[in-house]
Design an enzyme around this catalytic site. Structure first.
Site, short mmCIF file in Angstrom:
data_model
loop_
_atom_site.label_atom_id
_atom_site.label_comp_id
_atom_site.label_asym_id
_atom_site.label_seq_id
_atom_site.Cartn_x
_atom_site.Cartn_y
_atom_site.Cartn_z
N GLU A 162 0.97 -1.33 -0.06
CA GLU A 162 -0.07 0.05 0.12
C GLU A 162 1.03 1.43 0.01
OE1 GLU A 162 -3.38 0.50 -0.35
OE2 GLU A 162 -2.46 2.22 -0.63
N LYS A 222 8.26 -1.57 -2.35
CA LYS A 222 7.50 -0.92 -1.11
C LYS A 222 8.58 -0.19 -0.34
CE LYS A 222 4.75 0.55 1.60
NZ LYS A 222 4.20 2.09 1.50
N CYS A 278 6.11 4.56 9.37
CA CYS A 278 6.53 3.50 8.33
C CYS A 278 8.05 4.05 7.76
CB CYS A 278 5.86 3.37 7.20
SG CYS A 278 4.45 2.52 7.51
P1 NAD Z 1 -2.02 -0.33 12.46
O1 NAD Z 1 -1.24 -0.62 13.79
O2 NAD Z 1 -2.81 0.81 12.46
O3 NAD Z 1 -3.22 -1.70 12.51
C1 NAD Z 1 -2.80 -3.07 12.53
C2 NAD Z 1 -4.11 -3.90 13.01
O4 NAD Z 1 -3.58 -5.04 12.94
C3 NAD Z 1 -4.33 -3.54 14.49
O5 NAD Z 1 -5.62 -2.91 14.68
C4 NAD Z 1 -3.91 -4.74 15.24
O6 NAD Z 1 -4.98 -4.91 16.20
C5 NAD Z 1 -4.26 -5.74 13.96
N1 NAD Z 1 -3.65 -7.08 14.41
C6 NAD Z 1 -2.36 -7.41 14.71
N2 NAD Z 1 -2.34 -8.71 15.05
C7 NAD Z 1 -3.23 -9.29 14.47
C8 NAD Z 1 -3.84 -10.52 14.48
N3 NAD Z 1 -3.02 -11.64 14.60
N4 NAD Z 1 -5.13 -10.78 14.08
C9 NAD Z 1 -5.97 -9.97 13.78
N5 NAD Z 1 -5.72 -8.39 13.80
C10 NAD Z 1 -4.27 -8.28 14.10
O7 NAD Z 1 -1.17 -0.39 11.42
P2 NAD Z 1 -1.04 -0.08 10.03
O8 NAD Z 1 -0.66 1.53 9.98
O9 NAD Z 1 -2.71 -0.22 9.36
O10 NAD Z 1 -0.03 -0.45 9.15
C11 NAD Z 1 -0.32 -1.95 8.78
C12 NAD Z 1 0.67 -2.28 7.70
O11 NAD Z 1 0.61 -1.49 6.60
C13 NAD Z 1 2.16 -2.10 8.18
O12 NAD Z 1 2.97 -2.94 7.72
C14 NAD Z 1 2.68 -0.90 7.45
O13 NAD Z 1 3.91 -0.98 7.47
C15 NAD Z 1 1.75 -0.95 6.18
N6 NAD Z 1 1.48 0.27 5.72
C16 NAD Z 1 1.04 1.38 6.75
C17 NAD Z 1 0.80 2.58 6.05
C18 NAD Z 1 0.26 3.97 6.95
O14 NAD Z 1 0.02 4.95 6.53
N7 NAD Z 1 0.00 3.69 8.06
C19 NAD Z 1 0.78 2.89 4.81
C20 NAD Z 1 1.40 1.92 4.02
C21 NAD Z 1 1.60 0.69 4.51
C1 UGA Z 2 4.32 7.60 3.68
C2 UGA Z 2 4.70 7.53 2.19
O1 UGA Z 2 4.42 8.78 1.70
C3 UGA Z 2 3.55 6.88 1.79
O2 UGA Z 2 3.66 6.65 0.42
C4 UGA Z 2 3.43 5.08 2.19
O3 UGA Z 2 2.61 4.29 1.68
C5 UGA Z 2 3.49 5.41 3.79
O4 UGA Z 2 4.63 6.54 4.23
C6 UGA Z 2 3.58 4.06 4.39
O5 UGA Z 2 4.40 3.30 4.08
O6 UGA Z 2 3.31 4.04 5.79
P1 UGA Z 2 3.20 8.80 5.49
O7 UGA Z 2 4.05 8.62 6.54
O8 UGA Z 2 1.54 8.69 5.98
O9 UGA Z 2 3.30 8.15 4.12
O10 UGA Z 2 3.08 10.47 5.26
P2 UGA Z 2 3.97 11.46 4.41
O11 UGA Z 2 3.13 12.50 3.79
O12 UGA Z 2 5.01 10.56 3.52
O13 UGA Z 2 5.03 12.07 5.52
C7 UGA Z 2 5.74 11.39 6.22
C8 UGA Z 2 6.72 12.45 7.04
O14 UGA Z 2 7.51 12.96 6.24
C9 UGA Z 2 5.69 13.54 7.97
O15 UGA Z 2 6.14 13.48 9.24
C10 UGA Z 2 5.74 14.75 7.02
O16 UGA Z 2 5.54 15.89 7.71
C11 UGA Z 2 7.35 14.56 6.58
N1 UGA Z 2 7.62 15.46 5.33
C12 UGA Z 2 7.00 14.91 4.25
C13 UGA Z 2 8.39 16.40 5.52
O17 UGA Z 2 8.88 16.89 6.38
N2 UGA Z 2 8.71 17.05 4.32
C14 UGA Z 2 8.13 16.63 3.01
O18 UGA Z 2 8.34 17.55 2.10
C15 UGA Z 2 7.26 15.59 3.07
#
Ligand code: NAD
Ligand code: UGA
Length: 469
Positions: A162, A222, A278
């Site tokens: 994602e 990713k 992340c």
């Molecule tokens: P999160 O902590 O918000 O959500 C994860 C959920 O999984 C929690 O609610 C937890 O209770 C649940 N969980 C854990 N173990 C479980 C199990 N055994 N059975 C059922 N549920 C279970 O995490 P997130 O931010 O949604 O991130 C999830 C993944 O996506 C991570 O690998 C992260 O790196 C990736 N990711 C996150 C973002 C972001 O913006 N947060 C963007 C891209 C990718």
């Molecule tokens: C980031 C990536 O942008 C997503 O593509 C990815 O899916 C995600 O991580 C993930 O894997 O979790 P996110 O962390 O939600 O998304 O937000 P960003 O907009 O990337 O910002 C990350 C951090 O960098 C924030 O603290 C933001 O304030 C900072 N940032 C971003 C800066 O300081 N300067 C910039 O120009 C951009």
């Protein structure tokens, strides 16, 4: 293959919004999001949409449209696995806090638990989709768990990382730059599974934006995407400190280099440092993988992105202390913003907490206002830092040293300095004259996001500091 039933395991920042957008675009597919966290599921089912566990612009409208129609949130994981043809794994993959790889490697225990659960419960063939961010070659581990059940059930494993960013998640999902699907395209069942997932996204994403690769390329893309994005932020932040010493202006430098379309203008905003769940985790994971493969120079190259980010957060805090005559002991510092970026209630790895820790170490008193983050979460963040020995105060003192305010003007009243830690739009529209009038003089303001009109603030009488100016 026509998919009409999807389950997503993990109802967090990715699972919730991603499935809500799939459900909106595919009203004929039943989408069930399950989680072990009962409170989280209860919050997703809350009739008051302001209580959803994730704040994202536009999300509550999508949930309102689909929930109860073809979008369901549940704690009945077994039932959801049984009925789904396609299962997304969207659980958290934090940095390991113990044992081998502590502080660097991704902790895959939740992913493994989910794989074992699917292996135990599934009685019909399934497509299992890695949505969590995983180290390259994790699909192999998942496969070995799923292929050794002895149940005769066949699994196809796809990688579909994602790329949404928090604060813009709904828009990013609806108008994705690309969707990446990694699978076993050399076999007929592998190709069929990839096509089935591509057909779901194809309902609203133009076909040319759906990229099909092998599983390892998808997993590694990713980590690489996040490393490149974070590297841009660390690069411009590195230049910001040079700007401060030389009279160059980092925003002007960013605009000048960003006008070169080989570089491009985005992700060049100098700041107090990047946060979020992340960037750091994924780079540390990349560094760990490189070290494990004896690619030490590559590991060091990427590790520097995280080191530069740590430097930037500490530099901001040290600057506050040095400008306030080398001590903030007993001084009140107002924090505007706690979330790691605007338009989210997520605080994971927020730079604000590291700046707070440095100031608390110097015995400051901190009053925080954030439009979307609760007192409970802020105290939770600081307690975590104490538990990890990154903050050395007695937890019992927390309510005395850190106050969380419901109104920005309360946070700023009688403060010696204000620090802007998140770029919330509302900060720009405050009555800065009134805030100034209510502060100790000289009144300092440290804009860690370069969002305020500094000339106006100077005219009012503030002592100002911006990043890279
Ligand atoms: P999160 O902590 O918000 O959500 C994860 C959920 O999984 C929690 O609610 C937890 O209770 C649940 N969980 C854990 N173990 C479980 C199990 N055994 N059975 C059922 N549920 C279970 O995490 P997130 O931010 O949604 O991130 C999830 C993944 O996506 C991570 O690998 C992260 O790196 C990736 N990711 C996150 C973002 C972001 O913006 N947060 C963007 C891209 C990718
Ligand atoms: C980031 C990536 O942008 C997503 O593509 C990815 O899916 C995600 O991580 C993930 O894997 O979790 P996110 O962390 O939600 O998304 O937000 P960003 O907009 O990337 O910002 C990350 C951090 O960098 C924030 O603290 C933001 O304030 C900072 N940032 C971003 C800066 O300081 N300067 C910039 O120009 C951009």
């Amino acid at each position: 293959m026509i998919i009409n039933s999807i389950t997503c395991i993990g109802a967090g920042y990715v699972g919730g919004p991603t499935m809500a957008v799939i459900a909106r675009n595919c009203p004929d597919i039943k989408v069930t999001v399950v989680d072990v966290n009962e409170q989280r599921i209860a919050d997703w089912n809350d009739s008051n949409l302001d209580n959803l566990p994730v704040y994202e612009p536009g999300l509550k409208e999508v949930v309102a449209e689909a929930r109860g129609r073809n979008l369901f949130f549940s704690t009945d994981i077994d039932a959801a696995i049984s009925e789904a043809q396609m299962i997304f794994i969207s659980v958290n993959t934090p940095t390991k806090t113990y044992g081998t790889g502590k502080g660097m490697a991704a902790d895959l225990k939740f992913v493994e638990l989910v794989a074992r659960k699917i292996a135990e419960v599934a009685a019909s063939d399934k497509i299992v989709v890695e949505k969590s961010t995983l180290p390259v070659r994790t699909a192999q581990a998942i496969r070995s768990i799923l292929d050794n059940t002895g149940s005769g059930v066949k699994f196809q494993i796809l990688s579909n990382p994602e790329f949404l960013a928090e604060g813009t998640a709904v828009n990013d999902l609806q108008h994705a730059d690309r969707v990446l699907i990694g699978g076993d395209h050399h076999t007929a069942p592998g190709k069929e599974a990839m096509d089935a997932l591509a057909a779901i996204y194809g309902r609203w994403i133009p076909r040319e934006r759906i990229l099909l690769t092998n599983v390892w390329s998808s997993e590694l893309s990713k980590l690489t995407a996040n490393a490149f994005l974070a590297q841009r932020v660390s690069s411009i932040n590195a230049i910001s400190s040079l700007c401060e010493q030389t009279g160059a202006d980092v925003d002007e430098v960013a605009a000048a280099i960003g006008a070169d379309n080989r570089i491009g203008p985005r992700f060049l905003k100098a700041s107090v440092g990047f946060g979020g769940s992340c960037f750091q985790k994924d780079i540390l994971n990349l560094v760990y993988i490189c070290r494990s493969l004896n690619l030490h120079e590559v590991a060091e190259y990427w590790e520097q992105v995280v080191k530069m980010n740590d430097y930037q957060k500490q530099r901001f805090a040290r600057n506050i202390i040095s400008r306030l005559y080398n001590t903030v002991s007993g001084k009140k510092i107002a924090f505007l913003g706690w979330a790691f970026k605007k338009d989210t209630n997520d605080t994971r790895e927020t730079p604000a907490m590291y700046v707070a820790a440095a100031l608390l170490d110097d015995r400051a008193e901190i009053h925080i206002y954030d439009p979307k983050v609760s007192q409970e979460r802020i105290y939770g963040d600081l307690r975590n830092l104490i538990a990890q020995n990154q903050l050395t105060i007695d937890p019992a003192q927390l309510p005395d040293l850190v106050k969380v305010c419901k109104k920005p003007y309360d946070a700023c009243r009688n403060a010696h300095a204000i620090a802007v830690l998140t770029e919330w739009d509302e900060f720009k529209g405050y009555d800065w004259q009134q805030i100034y009038n209510d502060m100790f003089k000289p009144a300092f303001i440290f804009d860690g996001r370069n969002i305020l009109d500094i000339e106006v603030l100077k005219d009012i009488g503030f002592q100002t500091y911006q990043i890279g100016k």
